[in-house]
Design a protein around this motif. Structure first.
Motif, PDB file in Angstrom:
ATOM      1  N   CYS A   5       0.660  -1.442  -0.160  1.00 64.55           N
ATOM      2  CA  CYS A   5       0.209   0.055   0.041  1.00 64.55           C
ATOM      3  C   CYS A   5       1.180   0.789  -0.110  1.00 64.55           C
ATOM      4  N   CYS A   8       0.031   2.900   4.012  1.00 63.27           N
ATOM      5  CA  CYS A   8       0.937   2.618   4.643  1.00 63.27           C
ATOM      6  C   CYS A   8       1.701   1.416   5.488  1.00 63.27           C
ATOM      7  N   CYS A  19      -6.886  -0.313  -0.451  1.00 60.07           N
ATOM      8  CA  CYS A  19      -6.056  -1.054   1.439  1.00 60.07           C
ATOM      9  C   CYS A  19      -7.022  -1.664   1.931  1.00 60.07           C
ATOM     10  N   HIS A  21      -6.242  -2.630   5.247  1.00 65.90           N
ATOM     11  CA  HIS A  21      -5.109  -2.823   6.417  1.00 65.90           C
ATOM     12  C   HIS A  21      -5.968  -0.395   6.397  1.00 65.90           C
ATOM     13  N   CYS A  22      -5.184  -0.341   6.270  1.00 69.20           N
ATOM     14  CA  CYS A  22      -5.806   1.111   6.352  1.00 69.20           C
ATOM     15  C   CYS A  22      -6.936   1.775   5.804  1.00 69.20           C
TER      16      CYS A  22
HETATM   17 ZN   LIG Z   1      -2.793   0.493   3.015  1.00 66.58          ZN
END
Ligand SMILES: [Zn+2]
Length: 129
Positions: A5, A8, A19, A21-22
């Motif tokens: 990503c 992040c 993404c 994750h973020c």
């Molecule tokens: Zn991310």
């Protein structure tokens, strides 16, 4: 091929549009300039992000990052980040990285000294990419 990503810097799947994750919208970031973005991330305020960028630059064998990694090594007071930088220089494997490790052997921080010696003795720094 591994994807990361561009916000992040966590590992993502190549087909991800967002993404996991973020939540960043990845479709608007193209792979073009990926290396530059990573190099920019070396100045990120969060140390964890910096550390991840250093690690990924090593996996990409980013020759362009080498001089920025020298600067980062000198600027940071964080021993773990310094060790990550040494690892990455070893991974990238350019002669300047080896010269740098040679100089670092004179470090007055024991763990950094040992790591530099180990990396040089392992011969890893000679590996051409
Ligand atoms: Zn991310």
């Amino acid at each position: 091929m591994t994807y990361f990503c561009p916000v992040c810097w966590k590992e993502i799947k190549g087909h991800d549009k967002v993404c996991p994750h973020c939540g960043a919208d990845i479709s608007e970031h193209e792979n073009k300039g990926f290396e530059e973005k990573l190099i920019n991330a070396l100045n990120h305020p969060e140390r964890e992000t910096v550390q991840r960028a250093v690690y990924i630059l090593g996996r990409l064998k980013s020759v362009k990052a080498v001089k920025h990694l020298f600067v980062l090594f000198k600027q940071t007071d964080n021993t773990f980040l310094k060790l990550e930088v040494l690892n990455t220089l070893n991974e990238i494997g350019v002669p300047e990285g080896k010269e740098f490790l040679m100089k670092v052997i004179d470090s007055d921080v024991g763990i950094i000294k040992r790591m530099a010696k180990e990396l040089i003795n392992s011969g890893g720094i000679y590996k051409a990419s």
